[in-house]
Design a protein around this motif. Structure first.
Motif, PDB file in Angstrom:
ATOM      1  N   GLN A  69     -41.040  32.845  35.072  1.00 27.20           N
ATOM      2  CA  GLN A  69     -41.208  34.213  33.794  1.00 27.20           C
ATOM      3  C   GLN A  69     -42.266  33.278  32.200  1.00 27.20           C
ATOM      4  OE1 GLN A  69     -38.271  36.997  31.344  1.00 27.20           O
ATOM      5  NE2 GLN A  69     -38.305  36.306  33.342  1.00 27.20           N
ATOM      6  N   PHE A  70     -42.603  33.252  31.889  1.00 29.21           N
ATOM      7  CA  PHE A  70     -43.402  32.908  30.524  1.00 29.21           C
ATOM      8  C   PHE A  70     -43.042  33.060  29.947  1.00 29.21           C
ATOM      9  CE2 PHE A  70     -44.288  29.122  33.291  1.00 29.21           C
ATOM     10  CZ  PHE A  70     -44.943  29.270  34.819  1.00 29.21           C
ATOM     11  N   PHE A  71     -43.175  32.423  28.236  1.00 30.32           N
ATOM     12  CA  PHE A  71     -42.944  33.105  27.432  1.00 30.32           C
ATOM     13  C   PHE A  71     -44.682  33.101  26.366  1.00 30.32           C
ATOM     14  CE2 PHE A  71     -39.137  34.917  27.118  1.00 30.32           C
ATOM     15  CZ  PHE A  71     -38.372  34.424  28.173  1.00 30.32           C
ATOM     16  N   GLY A  72     -44.032  34.350  25.336  1.00 29.19           N
ATOM     17  CA  GLY A  72     -45.525  33.821  24.617  1.00 29.19           C
ATOM     18  C   GLY A  72     -45.026  32.972  23.331  1.00 29.19           C
ATOM     19  N   PRO A  73     -45.915  33.067  22.343  1.00 31.50           N
ATOM     20  CA  PRO A  73     -45.478  32.423  20.955  1.00 31.50           C
ATOM     21  C   PRO A  73     -45.103  33.033  20.245  1.00 31.50           C
ATOM     22  CG  PRO A  73     -47.977  32.554  21.165  1.00 31.50           C
ATOM     23  CD  PRO A  73     -47.914  32.848  21.911  1.00 31.50           C
ATOM     24  N   GLY A  74     -44.727  34.251  19.825  1.00 29.21           N
ATOM     25  CA  GLY A  74     -44.718  35.429  19.105  1.00 29.21           C
ATOM     26  C   GLY A  74     -44.840  35.601  18.370  1.00 29.21           C
ATOM     27  N   ASP A  92     -35.591  16.700  19.662  1.00 26.47           N
ATOM     28  CA  ASP A  92     -35.219  17.354  20.069  1.00 26.47           C
ATOM     29  C   ASP A  92     -34.434  18.100  19.854  1.00 26.47           C
ATOM     30  OD1 ASP A  92     -33.348  14.687  22.252  1.00 26.47           O
ATOM     31  OD2 ASP A  92     -34.729  15.715  22.480  1.00 26.47           O
ATOM     32  N   VAL A  93     -34.997  18.241  18.021  1.00 23.95           N
ATOM     33  CA  VAL A  93     -34.054  19.720  17.471  1.00 23.95           C
ATOM     34  C   VAL A  93     -34.693  20.883  17.630  1.00 23.95           C
ATOM     35  CG1 VAL A  93     -33.879  18.151  15.491  1.00 23.95           C
ATOM     36  CG2 VAL A  93     -35.608  19.189  15.784  1.00 23.95           C
ATOM     37  N   GLY A  94     -33.768  21.672  17.846  1.00 21.11           N
ATOM     38  CA  GLY A  94     -34.143  23.698  17.883  1.00 21.11           C
ATOM     39  C   GLY A  94     -33.160  24.544  18.953  1.00 21.11           C
ATOM     40  N   ILE A  95     -33.808  25.616  18.992  1.00 18.83           N
ATOM     41  CA  ILE A  95     -31.917  26.370  19.390  1.00 18.83           C
ATOM     42  C   ILE A  95     -32.092  26.224  21.446  1.00 18.83           C
ATOM     43  CG2 ILE A  95     -31.301  28.455  19.466  1.00 18.83           C
ATOM     44  CD1 ILE A  95     -32.554  29.225  16.837  1.00 18.83           C
ATOM     45  N   TYR A  96     -31.570  25.985  21.596  1.00 22.07           N
ATOM     46  CA  TYR A  96     -31.286  25.752  23.146  1.00 22.07           C
ATOM     47  C   TYR A  96     -30.595  27.191  23.683  1.00 22.07           C
ATOM     48  CZ  TYR A  96     -33.353  20.923  22.703  1.00 22.07           C
ATOM     49  OH  TYR A  96     -33.800  20.375  22.423  1.00 22.07           O
ATOM     50  N   GLU A 134     -38.740  26.681  19.564  1.00 24.40           N
ATOM     51  CA  GLU A 134     -38.714  26.206  17.886  1.00 24.40           C
ATOM     52  C   GLU A 134     -39.168  27.094  17.554  1.00 24.40           C
ATOM     53  OE1 GLU A 134     -40.699  22.244  18.156  1.00 24.40           O
ATOM     54  OE2 GLU A 134     -40.365  21.572  19.639  1.00 24.40           O
ATOM     55  N   PRO A 135     -38.929  26.398  15.494  1.00 23.94           N
ATOM     56  CA  PRO A 135     -39.120  27.944  15.263  1.00 23.94           C
ATOM     57  C   PRO A 135     -40.635  27.979  14.596  1.00 23.94           C
ATOM     58  CG  PRO A 135     -38.232  25.454  13.661  1.00 23.94           C
ATOM     59  CD  PRO A 135     -38.482  25.111  15.947  1.00 23.94           C
ATOM     60  N   ARG A 140     -37.279  41.096  21.300  1.00 22.87           N
ATOM     61  CA  ARG A 140     -37.237  41.204  19.727  1.00 22.87           C
ATOM     62  C   ARG A 140     -36.100  39.988  19.432  1.00 22.87           C
ATOM     63  NH1 ARG A 140     -36.064  46.780  16.015  1.00 22.87           N
ATOM     64  NH2 ARG A 140     -36.057  45.618  14.024  1.00 22.87           N
ATOM     65  N   GLN A 141     -36.099  39.293  18.625  1.00 22.94           N
ATOM     66  CA  GLN A 141     -35.351  38.405  17.963  1.00 22.94           C
ATOM     67  C   GLN A 141     -35.645  38.248  16.571  1.00 22.94           C
ATOM     68  OE1 GLN A 141     -36.152  34.254  18.958  1.00 22.94           O
ATOM     69  NE2 GLN A 141     -34.617  33.300  18.666  1.00 22.94           N
TER      70      GLN A 141
END
Lengths: 114, 116
Positions: free
Chosen positions: A103-108, B83-87, B38-39, A37-38
Motif C-alpha cells: 500500500q502506497f500513499f499519495g502526498p495529500g 529523522d523529525v516527523g510523525i511516525y 513529514e508536514p 482524512r487527517q
C-alpha cells in the motif's frame, strides 16, 4: 518504487462549492484505493474504500452523498467533496494497493473551505 | 473495532540518541507496518513486517513483529535532525477468505523532535 500522485496538492474554495480531488497510481494498476482524512497532529482516519468498477464502501459515520468517490479506471480514483463547508477543511490522503498488500500513499491534498 | 495504542505520543531527543516507540493492539494483526509522515506530505513506508517474531532492519531503523501478533516496536539508532516527523504504526488484519482488503488500522502517531 511505486508512486501515487494527488491533484491538486492544495485547494481553497468557498463554502457551498464542490471540490474534486484526483488520486492516480502512476506506475501500477490499482483495483483498490483508499481515501483518508487527517486533522492536524492526528492519525489518519479511513473514509472509504474505492473499488474499480464498483461502488465505494464507506466507513461508519462518513456521508456517502457528501463524499462522492468514483474509481473509473485502474489508475484513477476521485473524491468529490460536495457542498463543502468549513468543517470539511482537512488533509485528504489517498492510497493505492499494488498486488496483494503493498500500500502506497499519495502526498495529500490540503482543502481549506472559507 | 480494532484499535492500536501507540506510545509515546511525542519525544524530544538530542541528535545521536537512540529512539524507541511501540504499538499494542487488543486484537491480532497479520502485518505490521511503520510509516513516517513529514508536514504536508503523505505517509512513507519505512518497514513492513509479515511474520510473528520477525525482526527487520532498514538502515538505522529496526522493527519487530511481536510473537503474540498484538504488538510491534520501532527503534531508530543514532538519530539525526532529518529523522523529525510523525511516525505511525499500522496493522493489517486478515479478513475472510485469507484476504486483507488492505484496510489499515493506524496508531495515534509519535511526534519525534531531534535537537542538533
Amino acid at each position: 518504487g511505486a508512486v501515487v500522485s494527488q491533484h491538486p496538492s492544495r485547494v481553497i474554495c468557498k463554502s457551498g462549492t464542490s471540490v474534486k480531488i484526483e488520486c492516480r497510481s502512476l506506475d501500477f494498476q490499482a483495483t483498490t484505493m483508499f481515501w483518508y482524512r487527517q486533522f492536524p497532529k492526528q492519525s489518519l482516519m479511513l473514509m472509504a474504500t474505492s473499488n474499480e468498477g464498483s461502488k465505494a464502501t464507506y466507513e461508519q459515520g462518513v456521508e456517502k452523498d457528501k463524499f462522492l468517490i468514483n474509481h473509473a479506471s485502474l489508475t484513477l480514483s476521485t473524491l468529490t467533496v460536495t457542498s463543502a463547508h468549513p468543517e470539511d477543511s482537512s488533509f485528504y490522503i489517498c492510497s493505492a494497493i499494488r498486488g496483494i498488500n503493498e500500500q502506497f500513499f499519495g502526498p495529500g491534498t490540503r482543502l481549506t473551505v472559507l | 473495532g480494532q484499535q492500536l495504542n501507540q506510545s509515546p505520543q511525542s519525544m524530544f531527543i538530542q541528535e545521536g540518541e537512540d529512539v524507541s516507540m511501540n504499538c499494542t493492539s487488543s486484537s491480532i494483526f497479520n502485518t505490521w507496518l511503520w510509516y513516517k509522515q513529514e508536514p504536508g506530505e503523505g505517509p512513507v513506508l519505512l518497514i513492513a513486517l509479515y511474520k510473528a517474531g520477525e525482526l527487520t532492519s532498514n538502515g538505522r531503523l529496526t522493527a519487530q513483529f511481536g510473537i503474540t501478533r498484538k504488538d510491534s516496536f520501532l527503534n531508530i539508532s543514532a538519530s539525526i535532525p532529518s529523522d523529525v516527523g510523525i511516525y505511525f504504526c499500522a496493522g493489517l488484519a486478515m479478513g475472510a477468505g485469507g484476504t486483507s482488503y488492505g484496510k489499515l488500522t493506524f496508531g495515534q502517531g509519535t511526534i519525534l523532535t531531534v535537537h542538533p
